[in-house]
Write an enzyme that holds these catalytic residues in place. Structure first.
Site, PDB file in Angstrom:
ATOM      1  N   CYS A 106     -24.120  -1.667 -36.419  1.00  0.00           N
ATOM      2  CA  CYS A 106     -23.032  -2.678 -36.868  1.00  0.00           C
ATOM      3  C   CYS A 106     -23.630  -3.710 -37.587  1.00  0.00           C
ATOM      4  O   CYS A 106     -24.769  -3.371 -37.934  1.00  0.00           O
ATOM      5  CB  CYS A 106     -22.415  -3.283 -35.418  1.00  0.00           C
TER       6      CYS A 106
ATOM      7  N   CYS B 252     -23.496   2.128 -44.234  1.00  0.00           N
ATOM      8  CA  CYS B 252     -24.039   3.376 -43.549  1.00  0.00           C
ATOM      9  C   CYS B 252     -24.002   4.640 -44.579  1.00  0.00           C
ATOM     10  O   CYS B 252     -22.872   5.038 -44.917  1.00  0.00           O
ATOM     11  CB  CYS B 252     -23.305   3.706 -42.179  1.00  0.00           C
TER      12      CYS B 252
ATOM     13  N   CYS C 129     -19.480  -1.829 -39.915  1.00  0.00           N
ATOM     14  CA  CYS C 129     -20.565  -2.178 -40.893  1.00  0.00           C
ATOM     15  C   CYS C 129     -20.045  -1.816 -42.349  1.00  0.00           C
ATOM     16  O   CYS C 129     -20.696  -1.630 -43.259  1.00  0.00           O
ATOM     17  CB  CYS C 129     -21.810  -1.318 -40.407  1.00  0.00           C
TER      18      CYS C 129
END
Length: 131
Positions: free
Chosen positions: A11, A89, A85
């Site tokens: 996150c 990523c 997020c």
């Protein structure tokens, strides 16, 4: 996936949702799963209300520290669970990715964090069953 899969929870601040998810997975799967968590912009410390909510469930995440998301952590994981997020990523072929839409507990009172904690537990239980 290996005999002992690695799950990475990500996150933004690695202070609430991902820490609670990691705590639940450690509790529910024990040493059958390697558990990691990280944040794209990690906070200085874990959210105190998330710590309190997990303590009510008998899980201690007080000693955890937010960590920065590194490419190697994703590369070395079998399952990557993102929680708000965005595109931070990295994506690698052959990994299992899931995006869990959950409210961010930052700044919320305990009574509003409890339902988030419980929703995370339900998702982690389903994750354990699928591994």
């Amino acid at each position: 996936m290996t005999d002992q899969p690695t799950v990475l929870f990500v996150c933004v601040h690695n202070a609430g949702r991902s820490q609670m998810a990691a705590g639940w997975l450690r509790e529910l799967a024990g040493d059958r799963v390697r558990v990691r968590s990280a944040g794209s912009e990690p906070a200085d410390r874990v959210n105190a209300v998330a710590v309190q909510a997990m303590a009510e469930a008998g899980i201690d995440i007080a000693g955890t520290t937010p960590a920065v998301l590194e490419t190697d952590a994703v590369r070395e994981s079998d399952v990557v669970i993102t929680m708000g997020c965005g595109d931070a990523c990295p994506v690698f072929p052959g990994k299992r990715y899931e995006d869990w839409t959950l409210d961010d507990p930052a700044g919320l009172p305990l009574e509003d964090v409890r339902p988030i904690r419980d929703a995370i537990k339900a998702r982690v239980e389903a994750l354990v069953a699928s591994l």
